[in-house]
Design a protein around this motif. Sequence first.
Motif, PDB file in Angstrom:
ATOM      1  N   ASN A  92     -16.962  -8.198  -6.295  1.00 35.90           N
ATOM      2  CA  ASN A  92     -16.450  -8.017  -7.650  1.00 35.90           C
ATOM      3  C   ASN A  92     -14.953  -7.759  -7.683  1.00 35.90           C
ATOM      4  O   ASN A  92     -14.263  -8.267  -8.550  1.00 35.90           O
ATOM      5  N   THR A  93     -14.416  -6.988  -6.728  1.00 36.70           N
ATOM      6  CA  THR A  93     -13.035  -6.526  -6.797  1.00 36.70           C
ATOM      7  C   THR A  93     -12.269  -6.905  -5.544  1.00 36.70           C
ATOM      8  O   THR A  93     -12.703  -6.620  -4.427  1.00 36.70           O
ATOM      9  N   ALA A  94     -11.112  -7.557  -5.738  1.00 36.49           N
ATOM     10  CA  ALA A  94     -10.248  -7.961  -4.624  1.00 36.49           C
ATOM     11  C   ALA A  94      -8.926  -7.214  -4.700  1.00 36.49           C
ATOM     12  O   ALA A  94      -8.368  -7.007  -5.776  1.00 36.49           O
ATOM     13  N   LEU A  95      -8.430  -6.814  -3.540  1.00 34.48           N
ATOM     14  CA  LEU A  95      -7.132  -6.162  -3.412  1.00 34.48           C
ATOM     15  C   LEU A  95      -6.225  -7.139  -2.673  1.00 34.48           C
ATOM     16  O   LEU A  95      -6.565  -7.599  -1.582  1.00 34.48           O
ATOM     17  N   PHE A  96      -5.075  -7.486  -3.278  1.00 32.26           N
ATOM     18  CA  PHE A  96      -4.210  -8.478  -2.640  1.00 32.26           C
ATOM     19  C   PHE A  96      -2.771  -7.989  -2.555  1.00 32.26           C
ATOM     20  O   PHE A  96      -2.341  -7.120  -3.314  1.00 32.26           O
ATOM     21  N   PHE A  97      -2.011  -8.567  -1.599  1.00 33.88           N
ATOM     22  CA  PHE A  97      -0.676  -8.076  -1.246  1.00 33.88           C
ATOM     23  C   PHE A  97       0.317  -9.233  -1.192  1.00 33.88           C
ATOM     24  O   PHE A  97      -0.038 -10.345  -0.790  1.00 33.88           O
ATOM     25  N   PRO A  98       1.587  -8.973  -1.559  1.00 30.76           N
ATOM     26  CA  PRO A  98       2.595 -10.038  -1.613  1.00 30.76           C
ATOM     27  C   PRO A  98       3.212 -10.330  -0.257  1.00 30.76           C
ATOM     28  O   PRO A  98       3.056  -9.568   0.705  1.00 30.76           O
ATOM     29  N   GLY A  99       3.959 -11.438  -0.207  1.00 30.23           N
ATOM     30  CA  GLY A  99       4.619 -11.844   1.022  1.00 30.23           C
ATOM     31  C   GLY A  99       6.125 -11.738   0.960  1.00 30.23           C
ATOM     32  O   GLY A  99       6.700 -11.077   0.082  1.00 30.23           O
ATOM     33  N   HIS A 100       6.777 -12.410   1.879  1.00 30.60           N
ATOM     34  CA  HIS A 100       8.232 -12.407   1.999  1.00 30.60           C
ATOM     35  C   HIS A 100       8.867 -12.921   0.709  1.00 30.60           C
ATOM     36  O   HIS A 100       8.364 -13.842   0.084  1.00 30.60           O
ATOM     37  N   GLY A 101       9.998 -12.331   0.338  1.00 28.12           N
ATOM     38  CA  GLY A 101      10.748 -12.788  -0.825  1.00 28.12           C
ATOM     39  C   GLY A 101      10.740 -11.818  -1.986  1.00 28.12           C
ATOM     40  O   GLY A 101      11.554 -11.938  -2.907  1.00 28.12           O
ATOM     41  N   VAL A 102       9.821 -10.838  -1.979  1.00 31.05           N
ATOM     42  CA  VAL A 102       9.748  -9.873  -3.086  1.00 31.05           C
ATOM     43  C   VAL A 102      10.606  -8.640  -2.803  1.00 31.05           C
ATOM     44  O   VAL A 102      10.696  -7.745  -3.648  1.00 31.05           O
ATOM     45  N   GLN A 103      11.239  -8.588  -1.638  1.00 36.38           N
ATOM     46  CA  GLN A 103      12.037  -7.413  -1.282  1.00 36.38           C
ATOM     47  C   GLN A 103      13.236  -7.252  -2.214  1.00 36.38           C
ATOM     48  O   GLN A 103      13.813  -8.222  -2.691  1.00 36.38           O
ATOM     49  N   ARG A 104      13.572  -5.992  -2.489  1.00 45.43           N
ATOM     50  CA  ARG A 104      14.788  -5.669  -3.250  1.00 45.43           C
ATOM     51  C   ARG A 104      15.239  -4.269  -2.858  1.00 45.43           C
ATOM     52  O   ARG A 104      14.425  -3.397  -2.531  1.00 45.43           O
ATOM     53  N   VAL A 105      16.537  -4.078  -2.868  1.00 49.02           N
ATOM     54  CA  VAL A 105      17.091  -2.766  -2.534  1.00 49.02           C
ATOM     55  C   VAL A 105      16.591  -1.742  -3.554  1.00 49.02           C
ATOM     56  O   VAL A 105      16.607  -1.977  -4.763  1.00 49.02           O
ATOM     57  N   GLY A 106      16.125  -0.590  -3.059  1.00 44.07           N
ATOM     58  CA  GLY A 106      15.628   0.468  -3.929  1.00 44.07           C
ATOM     59  C   GLY A 106      14.170   0.337  -4.312  1.00 44.07           C
ATOM     60  O   GLY A 106      13.688   1.081  -5.171  1.00 44.07           O
ATOM     61  N   MET A 107      13.409  -0.547  -3.654  1.00 43.40           N
ATOM     62  CA  MET A 107      12.032  -0.796  -4.093  1.00 43.40           C
ATOM     63  C   MET A 107      11.095   0.379  -3.817  1.00 43.40           C
ATOM     64  O   MET A 107       9.973   0.396  -4.331  1.00 43.40           O
ATOM     65  N   ALA A 108      11.536   1.367  -3.043  1.00 42.09           N
ATOM     66  CA  ALA A 108      10.700   2.559  -2.825  1.00 42.09           C
ATOM     67  C   ALA A 108      11.174   3.761  -3.636  1.00 42.09           C
ATOM     68  O   ALA A 108      10.545   4.824  -3.584  1.00 42.09           O
ATOM     69  N   ASN A 109      12.244   3.599  -4.405  1.00 43.45           N
ATOM     70  CA  ASN A 109      12.862   4.759  -5.066  1.00 43.45           C
ATOM     71  C   ASN A 109      11.963   5.423  -6.106  1.00 43.45           C
ATOM     72  O   ASN A 109      11.876   6.648  -6.176  1.00 43.45           O
ATOM     73  N   THR A 110      11.298   4.610  -6.949  1.00 40.90           N
ATOM     74  CA  THR A 110      10.457   5.220  -7.990  1.00 40.90           C
ATOM     75  C   THR A 110       9.270   5.939  -7.370  1.00 40.90           C
ATOM     76  O   THR A 110       8.831   6.973  -7.897  1.00 40.90           O
ATOM     77  N   TRP A 111       8.777   5.424  -6.254  1.00 39.62           N
ATOM     78  CA  TRP A 111       7.663   6.095  -5.584  1.00 39.62           C
ATOM     79  C   TRP A 111       8.139   7.417  -4.968  1.00 39.62           C
ATOM     80  O   TRP A 111       7.402   8.405  -4.979  1.00 39.62           O
ATOM     81  N   MET A 112       9.364   7.436  -4.466  1.00 40.77           N
ATOM     82  CA  MET A 112       9.916   8.667  -3.917  1.00 40.77           C
ATOM     83  C   MET A 112      10.088   9.723  -5.004  1.00 40.77           C
ATOM     84  O   MET A 112       9.780  10.908  -4.796  1.00 40.77           O
ATOM     85  N   SER A 113      10.541   9.330  -6.192  1.00 43.69           N
ATOM     86  CA  SER A 113      10.777  10.300  -7.251  1.00 43.69           C
ATOM     87  C   SER A 113       9.480  10.848  -7.829  1.00 43.69           C
ATOM     88  O   SER A 113       9.420  12.001  -8.257  1.00 43.69           O
ATOM     89  N   HIS A 114       8.405  10.070  -7.821  1.00 39.73           N
ATOM     90  CA  HIS A 114       7.140  10.525  -8.387  1.00 39.73           C
ATOM     91  C   HIS A 114       6.202  11.137  -7.353  1.00 39.73           C
ATOM     92  O   HIS A 114       5.434  12.050  -7.675  1.00 39.73           O
ATOM     93  N   PHE A 115       6.259  10.637  -6.125  1.00 46.13           N
ATOM     94  CA  PHE A 115       5.349  11.109  -5.071  1.00 46.13           C
ATOM     95  C   PHE A 115       6.149  11.369  -3.797  1.00 46.13           C
ATOM     96  O   PHE A 115       5.977  10.691  -2.781  1.00 46.13           O
ATOM     97  N   PRO A 116       7.053  12.349  -3.831  1.00 44.76           N
ATOM     98  CA  PRO A 116       7.976  12.560  -2.702  1.00 44.76           C
ATOM     99  C   PRO A 116       7.278  12.908  -1.389  1.00 44.76           C
ATOM    100  O   PRO A 116       7.723  12.479  -0.322  1.00 44.76           O
TER     101      PRO A 116
END
Length: 389
Positions: A37-61
């Motif tokens: 019923n439920t699939a979990l999927f993940f992206p590949g190369h090309g979606v990277q951007r500087v600061g892509m972990a910043n919002t996660w750091m501010s909410h879940f340090p």
Amino acid sequence: MAPVVTRPLPQALVGGSTVAVRWSTTIQPSSLKRGLNTALFFPGHGVQRVGMANTWMSHFPRTTTRHLDEMDSILGFKLSQVIRDGPNSRLNQTQNAQPAVMAVSVLILRILEDEFNFDIGSRVDVTLGHSLGEFAALVASRHLQFPDALRLVRRRAEVMAQCTRRMVEQSGDTYGMVALICEPDHLESLLRTVNEFLGLGTSHLDDTGHPPIRQVMVANINSPNQIVLSGSIERIRVLLVQLRQFGGHDPRAVRLKSDSPFHSPVMLPAAEDMKIAMQEVDITFPGIVPCISNVSALPFKSKQDLKHLLSRQCIDTVRWWESIRYLHQNKGVQRWIGIGPGKVGRNLVGKEVGRVNTKGGGVWAVCNPKEMEETLKALEQTEPEAYCI
């Protein structure tokens, strides 16, 4: 029957609001699931951007700091600083971009599991990832441990970068990847014509019996109207001219953010290196849920099958569209959860299964904390009867 436990989302989420989301913490999947019923999927190369972990750091340090410190320790250098501060030119280098995307994808997965008590084994039926994303999918399904997967990705990326540099030095060409976008009802004909020009068919051979276009390959079949070519950019341009003048096709061509020809014969040394590296890695089989191979568009069948196909993935076509169709049409998957930076994967899935938000199905992307909240609420509203009371 097990009771349904109501847990609040952490107040660190956007707006500081607390939203009640229900899920069962004690139901075991093996005895209750009715098919997939439920699939979990993940992206590949090309979606990277500087600061892509910043919002996660501010909410879940706490979780984010622990995960990024682990990543840096495994790699032996401060990739977290490159992710946070860039510059783009350094983050976009293959040897940095690929482990960065994979690690941030697993970071979001860990926040889902650790901060929200989301149990993959009982809430998800199958995992898959687009090209590089297959490594994060294998971590999610527990076929691979994160440290092993991260080392493999870094090693793979370094050899891929070396392959590209070597080919550029030998040929003087520029290499990369180009997406071709056509009308959905023209895709099969376009693929057939492309394969003929590339020498995979029976016609369009030159006077010596060789295909007119060499060192180009169909790297990805992404959706009902998109394929990706990989190889020499000049030779891809020649192929486009041939398609338009003699093949009866005029697809829109979009150069992708990659200076390497992934999933092409140029990457053969990377495939050979991965074959060796995979022998040194501890693989768990079966995992807690199945994982779909990019190469076969079917679940991995054994440890040896996984090792073989994961090494072949460097040079073989990513059969993404076929994987989605297999799960959607043959296995009945209705709920699709994208985990990782960017929404490219969600958009590609949505092209096949539609953006359904009615009870029982949907396609969601978790790229930031606000989307985590929205996705968990949507999953509750579409929960199969086997999971809920």
